[in-house]
Design a protein around this motif. Sequence first.
Motif, PDB file in Angstrom:
ATOM      1  N   GLU A  46       1.100 -31.870 -33.758  1.00  0.00           N
ATOM      2  CA  GLU A  46       0.687 -31.769 -32.371  1.00  0.00           C
ATOM      3  C   GLU A  46      -0.737 -32.248 -32.136  1.00  0.00           C
ATOM      4  OE1 GLU A  46       1.542 -27.953 -30.715  1.00  0.00           O
ATOM      5  OE2 GLU A  46       3.674 -28.190 -31.102  1.00  0.00           O
ATOM      6  N   ASP A  47      -0.820 -33.237 -31.269  1.00  0.00           N
ATOM      7  CA  ASP A  47      -2.068 -33.814 -30.801  1.00  0.00           C
ATOM      8  C   ASP A  47      -2.888 -34.478 -31.901  1.00  0.00           C
ATOM      9  OD1 ASP A  47      -1.491 -33.218 -28.158  1.00  0.00           O
ATOM     10  OD2 ASP A  47      -2.249 -31.186 -28.376  1.00  0.00           O
ATOM     11  N   TYR A  48      -2.256 -34.788 -33.021  1.00  0.00           N
ATOM     12  CA  TYR A  48      -2.887 -35.631 -34.027  1.00  0.00           C
ATOM     13  C   TYR A  48      -2.149 -36.965 -34.034  1.00  0.00           C
ATOM     14  CZ  TYR A  48      -4.881 -37.290 -38.373  1.00  0.00           C
ATOM     15  OH  TYR A  48      -5.520 -38.050 -39.311  1.00  0.00           O
ATOM     16  N   CYS A  49      -0.944 -36.978 -34.557  1.00  0.00           N
ATOM     17  CA  CYS A  49      -0.115 -38.187 -34.495  1.00  0.00           C
ATOM     18  C   CYS A  49       0.924 -38.090 -33.379  1.00  0.00           C
ATOM     19  CB  CYS A  49       0.626 -38.408 -35.806  1.00  0.00           C
ATOM     20  SG  CYS A  49      -0.378 -39.072 -37.133  1.00  0.00           S
ATOM     21  N   VAL A  50       1.090 -36.918 -32.824  1.00  0.00           N
ATOM     22  CA  VAL A  50       2.142 -36.681 -31.841  1.00  0.00           C
ATOM     23  C   VAL A  50       1.542 -36.021 -30.603  1.00  0.00           C
ATOM     24  CG1 VAL A  50       4.313 -35.468 -31.409  1.00  0.00           C
ATOM     25  CG2 VAL A  50       3.841 -36.360 -33.692  1.00  0.00           C
ATOM     26  N   ASN A  51       1.796 -36.594 -29.422  1.00  0.00           N
ATOM     27  CA  ASN A  51       1.398 -35.929 -28.175  1.00  0.00           C
ATOM     28  C   ASN A  51       2.300 -34.718 -27.981  1.00  0.00           C
ATOM     29  OD1 ASN A  51      -0.535 -37.844 -27.585  1.00  0.00           O
ATOM     30  ND2 ASN A  51       0.813 -39.036 -26.258  1.00  0.00           N
ATOM     31  N   SER A  52       1.726 -33.535 -27.940  1.00  0.00           N
ATOM     32  CA  SER A  52       2.527 -32.313 -27.857  1.00  0.00           C
ATOM     33  C   SER A  52       3.090 -32.070 -26.467  1.00  0.00           C
ATOM     34  CB  SER A  52       1.703 -31.103 -28.278  1.00  0.00           C
ATOM     35  OG  SER A  52       0.679 -30.842 -27.322  1.00  0.00           O
ATOM     36  N   ASN A  53       2.373 -32.515 -25.449  1.00  0.00           N
ATOM     37  CA  ASN A  53       2.792 -32.297 -24.063  1.00  0.00           C
ATOM     38  C   ASN A  53       2.979 -30.819 -23.724  1.00  0.00           C
ATOM     39  OD1 ASN A  53       2.889 -35.028 -23.019  1.00  0.00           O
ATOM     40  ND2 ASN A  53       4.456 -35.316 -24.573  1.00  0.00           N
ATOM     41  N   TRP A  54       2.183 -29.975 -24.372  1.00  0.00           N
ATOM     42  CA  TRP A  54       2.217 -28.552 -24.062  1.00  0.00           C
ATOM     43  C   TRP A  54       1.649 -28.357 -22.667  1.00  0.00           C
ATOM     44  CZ3 TRP A  54      -1.719 -24.836 -23.270  1.00  0.00           C
ATOM     45  CH2 TRP A  54      -1.271 -23.516 -23.248  1.00  0.00           C
ATOM     46  N   ASP A  55       2.339 -27.572 -21.871  1.00  0.00           N
ATOM     47  CA  ASP A  55       1.928 -27.334 -20.493  1.00  0.00           C
ATOM     48  C   ASP A  55       2.019 -25.838 -20.224  1.00  0.00           C
ATOM     49  OD1 ASP A  55       1.673 -27.057 -17.725  1.00  0.00           O
ATOM     50  OD2 ASP A  55       2.871 -28.840 -17.297  1.00  0.00           O
ATOM     51  N   THR A  71       6.988 -35.497 -17.961  1.00  0.00           N
ATOM     52  CA  THR A  71       6.596 -35.868 -19.320  1.00  0.00           C
ATOM     53  C   THR A  71       7.253 -37.173 -19.744  1.00  0.00           C
ATOM     54  OG1 THR A  71       6.277 -33.549 -19.875  1.00  0.00           O
ATOM     55  CG2 THR A  71       6.512 -35.093 -21.720  1.00  0.00           C
ATOM     56  N   MET A  72       8.535 -37.307 -19.497  1.00  0.00           N
ATOM     57  CA  MET A  72       9.239 -38.527 -19.896  1.00  0.00           C
ATOM     58  C   MET A  72       8.673 -39.732 -19.151  1.00  0.00           C
ATOM     59  SD  MET A  72      11.266 -37.804 -22.342  1.00  0.00           S
ATOM     60  CE  MET A  72      12.139 -39.372 -22.425  1.00  0.00           C
ATOM     61  N   GLN A  73       8.364 -39.581 -17.881  1.00  0.00           N
ATOM     62  CA  GLN A  73       7.794 -40.698 -17.117  1.00  0.00           C
ATOM     63  C   GLN A  73       6.419 -41.072 -17.669  1.00  0.00           C
ATOM     64  OE1 GLN A  73       7.907 -40.356 -12.879  1.00  0.00           O
ATOM     65  NE2 GLN A  73       6.893 -42.300 -12.582  1.00  0.00           N
ATOM     66  N   ALA A  74       5.604 -40.085 -17.959  1.00  0.00           N
ATOM     67  CA  ALA A  74       4.258 -40.352 -18.455  1.00  0.00           C
ATOM     68  C   ALA A  74       4.262 -40.987 -19.842  1.00  0.00           C
ATOM     69  CB  ALA A  74       3.453 -39.051 -18.490  1.00  0.00           C
ATOM     70  N   GLU A  75       5.257 -40.658 -20.658  1.00  0.00           N
ATOM     71  CA  GLU A  75       5.273 -41.123 -22.047  1.00  0.00           C
ATOM     72  C   GLU A  75       6.059 -42.416 -22.269  1.00  0.00           C
ATOM     73  OE1 GLU A  75       3.525 -40.140 -24.467  1.00  0.00           O
ATOM     74  OE2 GLU A  75       2.907 -38.101 -23.993  1.00  0.00           O
ATOM     75  N   GLN A  76       6.783 -42.891 -21.285  1.00  0.00           N
ATOM     76  CA  GLN A  76       7.664 -44.041 -21.478  1.00  0.00           C
ATOM     77  C   GLN A  76       6.951 -45.277 -22.009  1.00  0.00           C
ATOM     78  OE1 GLN A  76      11.029 -44.302 -21.493  1.00  0.00           O
ATOM     79  NE2 GLN A  76      10.959 -42.092 -21.270  1.00  0.00           N
ATOM     80  N   GLU A  77       5.749 -45.523 -21.582  1.00  0.00           N
ATOM     81  CA  GLU A  77       5.036 -46.726 -22.005  1.00  0.00           C
ATOM     82  C   GLU A  77       3.997 -46.448 -23.083  1.00  0.00           C
ATOM     83  OE1 GLU A  77       6.105 -49.665 -21.008  1.00  0.00           O
ATOM     84  OE2 GLU A  77       7.571 -48.599 -19.778  1.00  0.00           O
ATOM     85  N   GLY A  78       3.950 -45.211 -23.558  1.00  0.00           N
ATOM     86  CA  GLY A  78       2.953 -44.854 -24.559  1.00  0.00           C
ATOM     87  C   GLY A  78       3.264 -45.436 -25.926  1.00  0.00           C
ATOM     88  N   ALA A  79       2.222 -45.600 -26.728  1.00  0.00           N
ATOM     89  CA  ALA A  79       2.386 -46.152 -28.064  1.00  0.00           C
ATOM     90  C   ALA A  79       2.400 -45.061 -29.130  1.00  0.00           C
ATOM     91  CB  ALA A  79       1.253 -47.138 -28.357  1.00  0.00           C
ATOM     92  N   GLN A  80       2.131 -43.827 -28.737  1.00  0.00           N
ATOM     93  CA  GLN A  80       2.074 -42.727 -29.695  1.00  0.00           C
ATOM     94  C   GLN A  80       3.356 -41.905 -29.597  1.00  0.00           C
ATOM     95  OE1 GLN A  80      -1.332 -40.182 -29.216  1.00  0.00           O
ATOM     96  NE2 GLN A  80      -1.068 -39.258 -31.223  1.00  0.00           N
ATOM     97  N   MET A  81       3.752 -41.340 -30.742  1.00  0.00           N
ATOM     98  CA  MET A  81       4.915 -40.451 -30.725  1.00  0.00           C
ATOM     99  C   MET A  81       4.624 -39.288 -29.777  1.00  0.00           C
ATOM    100  SD  MET A  81       6.287 -40.176 -34.623  1.00  0.00           S
ATOM    101  CE  MET A  81       7.602 -39.087 -34.102  1.00  0.00           C
ATOM    102  N   PHE A  82       5.697 -38.750 -29.195  1.00  0.00           N
ATOM    103  CA  PHE A  82       5.525 -37.623 -28.286  1.00  0.00           C
ATOM    104  C   PHE A  82       6.692 -36.656 -28.411  1.00  0.00           C
ATOM    105  CE2 PHE A  82       8.140 -40.533 -25.890  1.00  0.00           C
ATOM    106  CZ  PHE A  82       8.985 -39.729 -25.143  1.00  0.00           C
ATOM    107  N   GLN A  83       6.433 -35.448 -27.993  1.00  0.00           N
ATOM    108  CA  GLN A  83       7.482 -34.442 -27.985  1.00  0.00           C
ATOM    109  C   GLN A  83       7.619 -33.865 -26.589  1.00  0.00           C
ATOM    110  OE1 GLN A  83       5.667 -32.151 -31.111  1.00  0.00           O
ATOM    111  NE2 GLN A  83       5.162 -30.486 -29.718  1.00  0.00           N
ATOM    112  N   VAL A  84       8.815 -33.362 -26.345  1.00  0.00           N
ATOM    113  CA  VAL A  84       9.132 -32.670 -25.109  1.00  0.00           C
ATOM    114  C   VAL A  84       9.584 -31.266 -25.494  1.00  0.00           C
ATOM    115  CG1 VAL A  84      10.731 -32.581 -23.159  1.00  0.00           C
ATOM    116  CG2 VAL A  84       9.733 -34.760 -23.846  1.00  0.00           C
TER     117      VAL A  84
END
Length: 171
Positions: A46-55, A71-84
């Motif tokens: 979380e928040d190192y290699c992966v955007n945690s998207n904790w809200d 979250t999905m809309q914000a992360e669609q064009e991102g280059a970093q891994m992310f979680q929902v």
Amino acid sequence: RLIEAFTRLGVRAQTSCDQLNSWTLDEAKQAAEMEGGGRVLLIPGEDYCVNSNWDSSVTHVDHIEDYIDRTMQAEQEGAQMFQVQAFPQQAWTRDNFLGTVPLSSDLNAQVLRWLHNSGKLEGVNLLEMNLICAHGPSIARLFGAAVSEGDLAQCAASCAQACQQAGGCHL
């Protein structure tokens, strides 16, 4: 030391965020293959290699769908891994410093419906859920996992107590 403990057990690790974020899905699957079968890959989380998207504002089941859409809309064009995170955030109190883990088999059923009927989670890198005993194997299959009858039996045995306590478990 923590990574070494996992790698001694046969779990592969990738600690370079640049390398991790450059992989295709097939490359990640290959990197995660274990000698005895299956796949596990340890990555800085979380928040190192992966955007945690904790809200912290997602405190009720009714907030989840809007959170996932944002979250999905914000992360669609991102280059970093992310979680929902498909669950409400834990409630922290003075008397309960570990928090109360919110469990909802109904929410997991909704996630399963979203996966069947919409593109709501299309492209998600990591999906976090509570009470995976509720619809977990069905959700895993929709993400391409091969779930055998033996896997289902092991899941049912492992989930017996949780299903009795939380009710409504469906594999």
